[in-house]
Design an enzyme around this catalytic site. Sequence first.
Site, PDB file in Angstrom:
ATOM      1  N   GLY A   9      21.480  13.222 -24.387  1.00  0.00           N
ATOM      2  CA  GLY A   9      21.597  11.929 -23.681  1.00  0.00           C
ATOM      3  C   GLY A   9      21.919  10.991 -24.739  1.00  0.00           C
ATOM      4  N   GLY A  13      21.935   3.853 -24.128  1.00  0.00           N
ATOM      5  CA  GLY A  13      20.481   3.586 -23.832  1.00  0.00           C
ATOM      6  C   GLY A  13      19.651   3.986 -25.046  1.00  0.00           C
ATOM      7  N   GLY A  15      18.349   6.855 -26.095  1.00  0.00           N
ATOM      8  CA  GLY A  15      19.031   7.957 -26.785  1.00  0.00           C
ATOM      9  C   GLY A  15      19.967   7.462 -27.894  1.00  0.00           C
ATOM     10  N   TYR A 188      12.551  11.734  -9.338  1.00  0.00           N
ATOM     11  CA  TYR A 188      12.501  11.309 -10.577  1.00  0.00           C
ATOM     12  C   TYR A 188      11.040  11.226 -11.251  1.00  0.00           C
ATOM     13  CZ  TYR A 188      12.899   8.175 -14.638  1.00  0.00           C
ATOM     14  OH  TYR A 188      12.554   7.575 -15.914  1.00  0.00           O
TER      15      TYR A 188
HETATM   16  P1  NDP Z   1      20.317   6.051 -19.921  1.00  0.00           P
HETATM   17  O1  NDP Z   1      21.103   6.260 -18.516  1.00  0.00           O
HETATM   18  O2  NDP Z   1      21.292   4.834 -20.751  1.00  0.00           O
HETATM   19  O3  NDP Z   1      20.574   7.444 -20.666  1.00  0.00           O
HETATM   20  C1  NDP Z   1      20.646   8.487 -20.095  1.00  0.00           C
HETATM   21  C2  NDP Z   1      21.170   9.398 -21.106  1.00  0.00           C
HETATM   22  O4  NDP Z   1      21.141  10.929 -20.423  1.00  0.00           O
HETATM   23  C3  NDP Z   1      22.772   9.204 -21.035  1.00  0.00           C
HETATM   24  O5  NDP Z   1      23.345   9.563 -22.284  1.00  0.00           O
HETATM   25  C4  NDP Z   1      23.295  10.359 -19.929  1.00  0.00           C
HETATM   26  O6  NDP Z   1      24.740  10.554 -20.468  1.00  0.00           O
HETATM   27  C5  NDP Z   1      22.568  11.492 -20.180  1.00  0.00           C
HETATM   28  N1  NDP Z   1      22.440  12.531 -19.054  1.00  0.00           N
HETATM   29  C6  NDP Z   1      22.441  12.245 -17.911  1.00  0.00           C
HETATM   30  N2  NDP Z   1      22.484  13.545 -17.201  1.00  0.00           N
HETATM   31  C7  NDP Z   1      22.757  14.428 -18.161  1.00  0.00           C
HETATM   32  C8  NDP Z   1      23.065  15.602 -18.351  1.00  0.00           C
HETATM   33  N3  NDP Z   1      23.464  16.185 -16.921  1.00  0.00           N
HETATM   34  N4  NDP Z   1      23.479  16.395 -19.419  1.00  0.00           N
HETATM   35  C9  NDP Z   1      23.589  15.746 -20.565  1.00  0.00           C
HETATM   36  N5  NDP Z   1      23.016  14.357 -20.745  1.00  0.00           N
HETATM   37  C10 NDP Z   1      22.862  13.635 -19.376  1.00  0.00           C
HETATM   38  O7  NDP Z   1      19.046   5.781 -19.703  1.00  0.00           O
HETATM   39  P2  NDP Z   1      17.656   5.361 -20.649  1.00  0.00           P
HETATM   40  O8  NDP Z   1      18.066   5.265 -21.950  1.00  0.00           O
HETATM   41  O9  NDP Z   1      17.079   4.301 -19.931  1.00  0.00           O
HETATM   42  O10 NDP Z   1      16.800   6.780 -20.328  1.00  0.00           O
HETATM   43  C11 NDP Z   1      16.458   7.611 -21.488  1.00  0.00           C
HETATM   44  C12 NDP Z   1      15.269   8.209 -21.298  1.00  0.00           C
HETATM   45  O11 NDP Z   1      14.276   7.274 -21.353  1.00  0.00           O
HETATM   46  C13 NDP Z   1      14.851   8.860 -20.150  1.00  0.00           C
HETATM   47  O12 NDP Z   1      14.197  10.212 -20.371  1.00  0.00           O
HETATM   48  C14 NDP Z   1      14.056   8.186 -19.164  1.00  0.00           C
HETATM   49  O13 NDP Z   1      13.210   8.726 -18.413  1.00  0.00           O
HETATM   50  C15 NDP Z   1      13.263   7.488 -20.373  1.00  0.00           C
HETATM   51  N6  NDP Z   1      12.900   6.086 -19.982  1.00  0.00           N
HETATM   52  C16 NDP Z   1      13.350   5.077 -19.788  1.00  0.00           C
HETATM   53  C17 NDP Z   1      12.845   3.750 -19.547  1.00  0.00           C
HETATM   54  C18 NDP Z   1      13.703   2.506 -19.029  1.00  0.00           C
HETATM   55  O14 NDP Z   1      13.110   1.450 -18.793  1.00  0.00           O
HETATM   56  N7  NDP Z   1      14.962   2.487 -19.190  1.00  0.00           N
HETATM   57  C19 NDP Z   1      11.523   3.494 -19.302  1.00  0.00           C
HETATM   58  C20 NDP Z   1      10.726   4.793 -19.438  1.00  0.00           C
HETATM   59  C21 NDP Z   1      11.346   5.842 -20.215  1.00  0.00           C
HETATM   60  P3  NDP Z   1      25.994  10.219 -19.392  1.00  0.00           P
HETATM   61  O15 NDP Z   1      26.258   8.960 -20.414  1.00  0.00           O
HETATM   62  O16 NDP Z   1      26.898  11.365 -19.459  1.00  0.00           O
HETATM   63  O17 NDP Z   1      25.432  10.025 -18.099  1.00  0.00           O
END
Ligand code: NDP
Length: 317
Positions: A9, A13, A15, A188
Amino acid sequence: RQSTVVITGTSSGVGLQAAKALAQTGQWHVVMACRNLSKTEEAAQSVGIPKGSYTIIHLDLASLDSVRQFVKDFRATGRSLDALVCNAAIYMPLIKEPLWSPDGYELSVATNHLGHFLLCNLMLEDLKKSSASEPRLVILGTVTHNPNELGGKIPPRPDLGDLKGFEAGFKAPYTMIDGKKFEPVKAYKDSKVCNVLTMRELHRRYHESTGITFSSLYPGCVATTALFRDHYPLFQKLFPIFQKYITGGFVSEEEAGKRVAEVVADPAYNQSGMYWSWGNRQKKNGKSFVQTVSNEASDDDKAERLWELSAKLVGLA
Ligand code: NDP
């Protein structure tokens, strides 16, 4: 020698920023594991990840076949695996009816937990072969997994119950791990409890015999990411403001990415079985610390049972 890290991912964000932070050091080659290749390429270029420091390989975590294919494709590159970061997640707070993965499982648990569970199990073999002195496997957690913390108190609270839904095979009509009524926000949070339980069970089973460091972290409230794209537009507008000025929990995507990169690469984080946090109220130069996980996420019997049932659901047992 340059090390290789796989991050799931990385099209946006946390990642994406973690990929950037690691690639920029020049010591890491980043394999960006994503379902949308062109979006990821554009994202990598837009944040200036140096060309040649990354490879994008297709991975749709919702599909178990895709996870298996990804592992084959990664192995075909001939690279050794020195770190794996399970970062991708989906959050769909407003849906009324469940969505289903190609394997017939509720989509958020399938993506956030089951896909990563299979990936970790398969890539453990690659990590074992790493010649790095400190191979690591990092899984993103979140404060909302923990009802003992302020950020985790807002209902619905996560609760895997007695894993009835998983025990029954987790196919329709089952949508929730506890076997109860569908609730997308809880799904979630449940999936994030599974992420922490998986990390702890990986540690218990494999740390001593493999030397791999398993860890998890809460990167802070990254209120601007695409994770909230399926929320009400007004929520998306107000949430960052609320976190910046009222709770003080706000962390930029760049800062959160750096935190992930530290847990992957910094010698200070070479302790296995830990869950790292920088706290809820962000202070300038605030230090990280080992955070206690929720009661449910520290339940060793549940971790073991979840492992066994998840292994069945992804076809490993
Ligand atoms: P984003 O939505 O920006 O990033 C999520 C990523 O996951 C995207 O690259 C998305 O790709 C990818 N993704 C989603 N579904 C799939 C799939 N089926 N296969 C492969 N890739 C997939 O969110 P965040 O950066 O905020 O989240 C990243 C992590 O951080 C998560 O684990 C979240 O739980 C954790 N987190 C986030 C917080 C926050 O406040 N944002 C707080 C605490 C933890 P695509 O572009 O294709 O959808």
